[in-house]
Write an enzyme that holds these catalytic residues in place. Structure first.
Site, mmCIF file in Angstrom:
data_model
loop_
_atom_site.group_PDB
_atom_site.id
_atom_site.type_symbol
_atom_site.label_atom_id
_atom_site.label_comp_id
_atom_site.label_asym_id
_atom_site.label_seq_id
_atom_site.Cartn_x
_atom_site.Cartn_y
_atom_site.Cartn_z
ATOM 1 N N HIS B 121 42.787 -13.491 15.246
ATOM 2 C CA HIS B 121 42.913 -12.305 14.392
ATOM 3 C C HIS B 121 42.574 -12.748 12.964
ATOM 4 O O HIS B 121 42.812 -13.898 12.601
ATOM 5 C CB HIS B 121 44.365 -11.829 14.482
ATOM 6 C CG HIS B 121 44.675 -10.536 13.800
ATOM 7 N ND1 HIS B 121 44.792 -10.419 12.439
ATOM 8 C CD2 HIS B 121 44.930 -9.296 14.304
ATOM 9 C CE1 HIS B 121 45.110 -9.161 12.136
ATOM 10 N NE2 HIS B 121 45.184 -8.459 13.248
ATOM 11 N N ASP B 198 50.107 -18.535 15.989
ATOM 12 C CA ASP B 198 50.264 -17.111 15.672
ATOM 13 C C ASP B 198 50.793 -16.443 16.947
ATOM 14 O O ASP B 198 50.044 -16.222 17.901
ATOM 15 C CB ASP B 198 48.904 -16.540 15.258
ATOM 16 C CG ASP B 198 48.875 -15.011 15.261
ATOM 17 O OD1 ASP B 198 49.927 -14.380 15.494
ATOM 18 O OD2 ASP B 198 47.778 -14.458 15.031
ATOM 19 N N GLN B 201 51.262 -11.660 19.221
ATOM 20 C CA GLN B 201 51.019 -10.930 20.465
ATOM 21 C C GLN B 201 51.780 -11.508 21.652
ATOM 22 O O GLN B 201 51.660 -10.998 22.765
ATOM 23 C CB GLN B 201 49.516 -10.905 20.793
ATOM 24 C CG GLN B 201 48.665 -10.152 19.791
ATOM 25 C CD GLN B 201 48.962 -8.656 19.746
ATOM 26 O OE1 GLN B 201 49.592 -8.095 20.640
ATOM 27 N NE2 GLN B 201 48.508 -7.992 18.695
ATOM 28 N N LYS B 224 55.943 -5.619 16.059
ATOM 29 C CA LYS B 224 55.310 -5.574 17.382
ATOM 30 C C LYS B 224 56.341 -5.830 18.482
ATOM 31 O O LYS B 224 56.051 -5.699 19.663
ATOM 32 C CB LYS B 224 54.184 -6.604 17.469
ATOM 33 C CG LYS B 224 53.003 -6.274 16.546
ATOM 34 C CD LYS B 224 51.830 -7.187 16.838
ATOM 35 C CE LYS B 224 50.869 -7.348 15.676
ATOM 36 N NZ LYS B 224 50.031 -6.176 15.427
ATOM 37 N N CYS B 365 40.373 -6.387 13.887
ATOM 38 C CA CYS B 365 40.610 -7.520 12.974
ATOM 39 C C CYS B 365 40.170 -8.825 13.608
ATOM 40 O O CYS B 365 40.829 -9.854 13.454
ATOM 41 C CB CYS B 365 42.066 -7.592 12.533
ATOM 42 S SG CYS B 365 42.623 -6.117 11.682
#
Lengths: 156, 412
Positions: B121, B198, B201, B224, B365
C-alpha cells in the site's frame, strides 16, 4: 435508479459506437487531458473552417464509459461552433455535472450532453464526465491567451 | 459446512441493521462498527471524560487507566511482551511514517538499501521513498509470482549485506494474500537488518503475533478492526523505540523542559505528543473485545474463508470476471480483486452502487502494484468481505455484475 438510467441505450451507443473516436489527419489544434487517479487519457483534436468555426472534432484515448461517451457527445456538439461558443458550452456542461445549473431550458443547448446530467448526483464521477470538456476548454483558452487565430497551425 | 446464509452478527451493527438495502463489501477500506464500539465512545465522554495523564483528580486517573488497559489489550492481541512498547498513533500511515522518519536515520546511510515488496500500500511505500531519499539509500522491490508467492530465490536476491530495513504488508490489500513475514524477517535478521510489518489488513482477519512473525515493528489501524477512525498502533522492540527521536514534540511527551532544550519522556509517551483521541482508543478496545471475544478470531476466519470461497466460486461461474492473484480462495484473506472484461472498474462500481452494492474501484493506493500487474487503466474492482457479511451480499454482487455485463454487452 439514477445510475442505471445513466447507462441507458443512447448513452451506451456513444460508448460502443463512437462517431468521433479516430485519429485526425490534419488537425489545427491537439491537446491532451488526463485523470491520473482514474487512468483516463484523452487526446482531443480540432480543425477550423475558414470562418473560424470548428469544422471537425475527434478524439483518441481510453478510459471509463463516462469519459468516452462524454467525449463523443461533446465532439458532435462542437461542430459549427466558434471557439467562444464552444467555451461557453464547456462552462455550461461543467456547471450541469456539478449540479450548479439545473434549468431544463438552459441545458437544452447541450443537446445529447444532457444524457450526463445525473453525474451531478455522482460526485466521484464528475471528473470523468468533465475530462473532454476541460481538455477542449484548456486548448481553446491557450489559443485565446496566445493571441493567435484559433486556426494558427502553430498550435497543432 | 458453515451456514453463510444465516447472519448472527448483522443485528450488532447499527448501520447494517438500518440499511438492509446495502451489501457492504468494502471492509478492507474501513470496517463497520458494532454498537459496542459506539456505546464505548459515548460512555467515555459520559463517565470518564478528562485528559489522561495530566490530572491529579479521580476522573483523569480513570481516563488514564482506561487508556492503559487498552494498551495492555493491544499488547496481548499481538503477543507483545511489554505493553509499554505499544504506541498509539492516528492510523497505520502515521505508524509507518514514525518508523521511516524516526528509526531510519539511526541505521540508514548512503548506499544502504530498504527492501519492500511491489504489493505494498502507498502507506508502506512512500515513507520509504522519502527515507531513502533523505539518506541517499536505495529502495529495492521484491516481486512475487502472479499468485502473490514470494520465492526464496527472490528474497535471497533482494535482501543482502546492504539491506538495513525490510518492510512488507502482512496481507496484501489488493491480492488478499498473506506474505511470508517470518521468512523475510529471518532473511533480514541474517544480514543485521530490521523487519517492519504493515498489519492493517491482517489484524481484522488473522491471529497476529509479533514473536511468531519475528518482526521488530508492527503497525495497524483500529478502524479496519471495528474501532473508530483515528486510532492507529505502532509496536516496536523496546531497544529500537528507545533509540528513536520523536516525530512530533510538544505536550505530554517530555520529562523536563528548559529554555533551550528538553528531555523526552520514556517510551511510549515520547511518541504521543499532544492530547490523544482517548475516547477513540477506549472504543478501539471495545472493538477488539468484540472481534476477539464476542465473535472470536477462529469464527471470523472460518466464516470469512467460507464467504470468500463462495464468492470466488460464483465469480468464476460468470465467465467474464478475471480475479487478480491466486485462484485458491484460501489464499485470499477477505479480499477479492477482479476486473470485468472490457469494462472500466469505475463504471462497474457506479452500476453496482445503484443496487446498493458497495465495492472499491480504482488503484487501491497501490499504483506500482497495478502497473506491475499490467492491469488495464491501472485500476481494478475490489470486494472485501468481513464476518458480518453473508451469502446474500455475495449474491447481490454477482447479480450486479451480471447487470453490468448486460449493459455493456447486451446488444453485441
Amino acid at each position: 435508479m439514477a445510475t442505471t438510467d445513466l447507462y441507458n441505450a443512447e448513452f451506451m451507443d456513444h460508448v460502443s459506437h463512437p462517431d468521433y473516436k479516430y485519429q485526425m489527419e490534419d488537425a489545427d489544434c491537439t491537446h491532451e487531458g488526463v485523470n491520473p487517479s482514474c487512468g483516463d487519457e484523452l487526446t482531443f483534436s480540432v480543425r477550423f473552417a475558414d470562418d473560424g468555426t470548428i469544422d471537425e472534432a475527434a478524439f483518441t484515448g481510453h478510459g471509463c464509459a463516462i469519459s468516452q461517451a462524454s467525449a463523443d457527445i461533446m465532439s458532435d456538439l462542437m461542430i459549427g461552433k466558434t471557439p467562444e461558443q464552444a467555451r461557453e458550452l464547456c462552462d455550461l456542461f461543467m456547471r450541469m455535472v456539478r449540479g450548479e445549473e439545473t434549468d431544463e431550458a438552459a441545458l437544452e443547448e447541450l443537446e445529447d450532453g444532457v444524457l450526463l446530467r445525473d453525474i451531478a448526483h455522482m460526485p466521484a464521477r464528475v471528473k470523468c464526465a468533465e475530462l473532454a470538456w476541460r481538455t477542449l476548454d484548456e486548448m481553446l483558452a491557450k489559443g485565446a491567451e496566445g493571441g493567435q487565430a484559433p486556426s494558427d497551425p502553430a498550435e497543432a | 459446512m458453515l451456514d453463510i446464509a444465516a447472519n448472527p452478527y448483522k443485528a450488532d451493527f447499527p448501520l447494517l441493521a438500518a440499511r438492509p438495502d446495502l451489501a457492504f463489501l468494502d471492509s478492507a477500506a474501513t470496517a463497520q462498527r458494532p454498537a459496542a464500539v459506539l456505546d464505548a465512545q459515548r460512555s467515555f465522554y459520559e463517565t470518564m471524560n478528562a485528559n489522561p495523564l495530566r490530572g491529579l483528580y479521580e476522573l483523569s486517573v480513570e481516563a488514564t487507566a482506561a487508556i492503559a488497559a487498552v494498551r495492555a489489550q493491544v499488547a496481548a492481541l499481538i503477543g507483545a511482551p511489554d505493553a509499554r512498547d505499544v504506541v498509539f498513533t492516528r492510523n497505520t500511515s502515521e505508524s509507518l511514517n514514525l518508523v521511516a522518519k524516526s528509526f531510519s536515520p539511526t541505521v540508514l546511510g548512503p548506499g544502504d538499501e530498504v527492501a519492500i515488496t511491489i504489493m505494498e500500500h502507498h502507506s508502506n511505500l512512500i515513507p520509504w521513498q522519502q527515507a531513502c531519499r533523505a539518506a541517499g539509500a536505495r529502495l529495492v522491490y521484491l516481486y512475487p509470482e502472479r499468485d502473490g508467492t514470494l520465492t526464496d530465490e527472490e528474497i535471497a536476491a533482494k535482501v543482502g549485506p546492504r539491506t538495513k530495513i525490510v518492510s512488507c504488508a502482512h496481507v496484501s490489500n489488493v491480492m488478499g494474500c498473506e506474505l511470508p513475514v517470518r521468512r523475510l524477517a529471518d532473511a533480514a535478521h541474517a544480514v543485521g537488518a530490521v523487519m517492519v510489518v504493515d498489519a492493517a489488513q491482517s489484524v481484522p482477519h488473522l491471529s497476529v503475533n509479533v514473536e511468531a512473525l519475528g518482526t521488530d515493528f508492527l503497525a495497524f489501524s483500529g478502524h479496519k478492526a471495528l474501532g473508530p477512525m483515528g486510532v492507529g498502533v505502532l509496536w516496536g522492540r523496546h531497544e529500537l523505540l528507545d533509540q528513536m527521536e520523536p516525530m512530533l514534540t510538544g505536550g505530554e511527551m517530555i520529562d523536563s523542559v528548559r529554555e533551550q532544550d528538553a528531555t523526552w519522556a520514556p517510551v511510549p509517551e515520547k511518541f504521543e505528543a499532544g492530547t490523544q483521541d482517548a475516547a477513540g482508543i477506549y472504543a478501539t478496545g471495545a472493538g477488539l473485545t468484540y472481534l476477539t471475544e464476542t465473535v472470536g478470531l477462529a469464527a471470523v476466519g472460518e466464516r470469512e474463508a467460507a464467504l470468500v470461497a463462495y464468492a470466488m466460486g460464483r465469480l468464476g461461474e460468470l465467465g467474464f470476471v478475471d480475479v487478480i492473484g491466486s485462484a485458491d480462495p484460501s489464499r485470499h484473506h477477505g479480499v477479492v480483486s477482479f476486473n470485468v472484461r472490457g469494462v472500466h472498474p469505475h463504471d462497474v462500481a457506479s452500476i453496482l452502487d445503484a443496487s446498493g452494492v458497495c465495492i472499491r474501484a480504482g488503484h487501491h493506493c497501490a499504483q506500482p502494484l497495478l502497473a506491475w500487474l499490467g492491469v488495464e487503466n491501472l485500476a481494478c474492482c475490489r470486494a472485501s468481505l468481513a464476518f458480518y457479511n453473508d451469502k446474500s451480499d455475495v449474491d447481490r454482487l454477482v447479480d450486479g455484475l451480471t447487470q453490468v455485463w448486460g449493459i455493456f454487452h447486451g446488444n453485441d
